[in-house]
Scaffold this motif. Sequence first.
Motif, PDB file in Angstrom:
ATOM      1  N   GLY A 101      30.389  44.272  36.247  1.00  9.47           N
ATOM      2  CA  GLY A 101      30.021  44.290  37.402  1.00  9.47           C
ATOM      3  C   GLY A 101      31.330  44.083  38.481  1.00  9.47           C
ATOM      4  N   GLU A 102      32.338  44.277  37.970  1.00 13.64           N
ATOM      5  CA  GLU A 102      33.673  44.281  38.914  1.00 13.64           C
ATOM      6  C   GLU A 102      33.545  45.581  40.123  1.00 13.64           C
ATOM      7  OE1 GLU A 102      35.895  41.712  39.153  1.00 13.64           O
ATOM      8  OE2 GLU A 102      35.320  40.827  37.154  1.00 13.64           O
ATOM      9  N   GLU A 148      38.265  48.715  21.307  1.00 12.86           N
ATOM     10  CA  GLU A 148      38.272  47.506  21.844  1.00 12.86           C
ATOM     11  C   GLU A 148      37.334  47.887  22.974  1.00 12.86           C
ATOM     12  OE1 GLU A 148      38.512  44.256  21.679  1.00 12.86           O
ATOM     13  OE2 GLU A 148      40.210  44.156  20.205  1.00 12.86           O
ATOM     14  N   LEU A 149      36.099  47.266  23.248  1.00  8.39           N
ATOM     15  CA  LEU A 149      35.119  47.477  24.317  1.00  8.39           C
ATOM     16  C   LEU A 149      35.043  46.515  25.228  1.00  8.39           C
ATOM     17  CD1 LEU A 149      31.984  48.431  21.962  1.00  8.39           C
ATOM     18  CD2 LEU A 149      33.160  49.934  23.307  1.00  8.39           C
ATOM     19  N   GLN A 150      34.657  46.886  26.593  1.00 10.61           N
ATOM     20  CA  GLN A 150      34.708  45.887  27.760  1.00 10.61           C
ATOM     21  C   GLN A 150      33.563  44.824  27.369  1.00 10.61           C
ATOM     22  OE1 GLN A 150      35.177  47.719  31.664  1.00 10.61           O
ATOM     23  NE2 GLN A 150      34.986  49.702  30.512  1.00 10.61           N
ATOM     24  N   PHE A 151      33.855  43.676  27.730  1.00 12.17           N
ATOM     25  CA  PHE A 151      32.859  42.620  27.908  1.00 12.17           C
ATOM     26  C   PHE A 151      31.669  43.100  28.932  1.00 12.17           C
ATOM     27  CE2 PHE A 151      36.303  40.525  25.994  1.00 12.17           C
ATOM     28  CZ  PHE A 151      35.605  40.027  24.959  1.00 12.17           C
ATOM     29  N   SER A 206      39.401  48.004  38.432  1.00 16.04           N
ATOM     30  CA  SER A 206      38.600  47.259  37.264  1.00 16.04           C
ATOM     31  C   SER A 206      37.557  48.677  36.997  1.00 16.04           C
ATOM     32  CB  SER A 206      37.721  46.220  37.616  1.00 16.04           C
ATOM     33  OG  SER A 206      38.908  45.168  37.947  1.00 16.04           O
ATOM     34  N   ARG A 207      37.298  49.537  37.712  1.00 12.11           N
ATOM     35  CA  ARG A 207      36.185  50.456  37.360  1.00 12.11           C
ATOM     36  C   ARG A 207      36.673  51.850  36.920  1.00 12.11           C
ATOM     37  NH1 ARG A 207      31.455  48.608  38.618  1.00 12.11           N
ATOM     38  NH2 ARG A 207      30.472  50.565  38.483  1.00 12.11           N
ATOM     39  N   ASN A 256      25.215  48.837  35.481  1.00 12.03           N
ATOM     40  CA  ASN A 256      26.485  49.229  35.287  1.00 12.03           C
ATOM     41  C   ASN A 256      26.657  49.854  33.892  1.00 12.03           C
ATOM     42  OD1 ASN A 256      28.411  48.249  37.591  1.00 12.03           O
ATOM     43  ND2 ASN A 256      27.214  46.499  36.989  1.00 12.03           N
ATOM     44  N   VAL A 257      27.179  51.084  33.926  1.00 17.44           N
ATOM     45  CA  VAL A 257      27.402  51.817  32.603  1.00 17.44           C
ATOM     46  C   VAL A 257      28.826  52.073  32.410  1.00 17.44           C
ATOM     47  CG1 VAL A 257      26.699  53.710  31.037  1.00 17.44           C
ATOM     48  CG2 VAL A 257      24.924  52.901  32.692  1.00 17.44           C
TER      49      VAL A 257
END
Length: 314
Positions: A58-59, A50-53, A64-65, A91-92
């Motif tokens: 940008g959080e 499952e990948l992040q959206f 969240s990072r 953001n990567v």
Amino acid sequence: MLTAYTRSGQTLAKKLVNLRAELPQDAIWVDLNDPTDQERNWVKEQYGQELQFIEELGEIEASSRYYRDETGLHINLYFMALEDGRARNVNVAFTINNNRLFTLRTDELPEIRTFFFQCSKDATEFPAPADMLLGLVATRLGIMADIYEKLLAELDAVSGNIFKTKSRDLQAALESLARIEDINGKGRLGFMENKRAYSNLSRNTDIAVNAETMSEVLRDVDSLTNFSDFLADRTKFLMDAAIGVINIAHNRRINVFTVLSVVLMPPTLIASIYGMNFRHMPELEWLGGYPMAIVMMIAVAAGPIMFLRHKGWL
């Protein structure tokens, strides 16, 4: 765009994926650049990942990072993109799961191309996904070092011109200083992210990380952070100096008008007196009245000039 990287002996092989069936099962690194929903589903079906959206990247809060859940270890970092001399942070998202590295981004980045070029020749230094993550970050630091070298050279050029350029031409210098500080600020934010990310990565003992590589990257981050602080201080000094030069030139222009008003005030008073329309003014009938008035106006105008020069105000 979906790209898969597999090991080929001591190097990495790159494969652009256009179909679900083209995803290799032995991929060690899967890179997604602004993926479609279909490509995200392919990754989920093939690797169970499952990948992040994109919206979540940008959080800014640390929770969240840098976090870990059932889908792996997640670390989000800033990479700088330069376009026409303007900088922006991209953001990567890095995810390590099942001995595989997943990267998710929205822009083309030179670090990806440079790192693969290195690995296409020799990838023995990056045996594990965490090592590849550090390799990508080390590549980013190398590119940032090149950027900072160019910024320093540009800053030296601006510094030499500030006190030689006319004040009305200093707008270009101020624009250059603002652009340098903008790039520097975005780069410094990325360095701060790196430090927090490495502490998070080092706490996960089940993920193999080369301690020597980690220490080397951290040293590079510290040195670039210190250089960033130096660049910020020098940029601020030069910006203050440029504004000071502009203010001095402005004050000189105001001073000219102030002196003119002081010098012309007494002659104006004399001219006003003899401009009054009274019937009995003896000088009006005198042959030498006009020359006398001219001489008086010159004298009272010369007096303030001599006084201001004596005081060093003119």
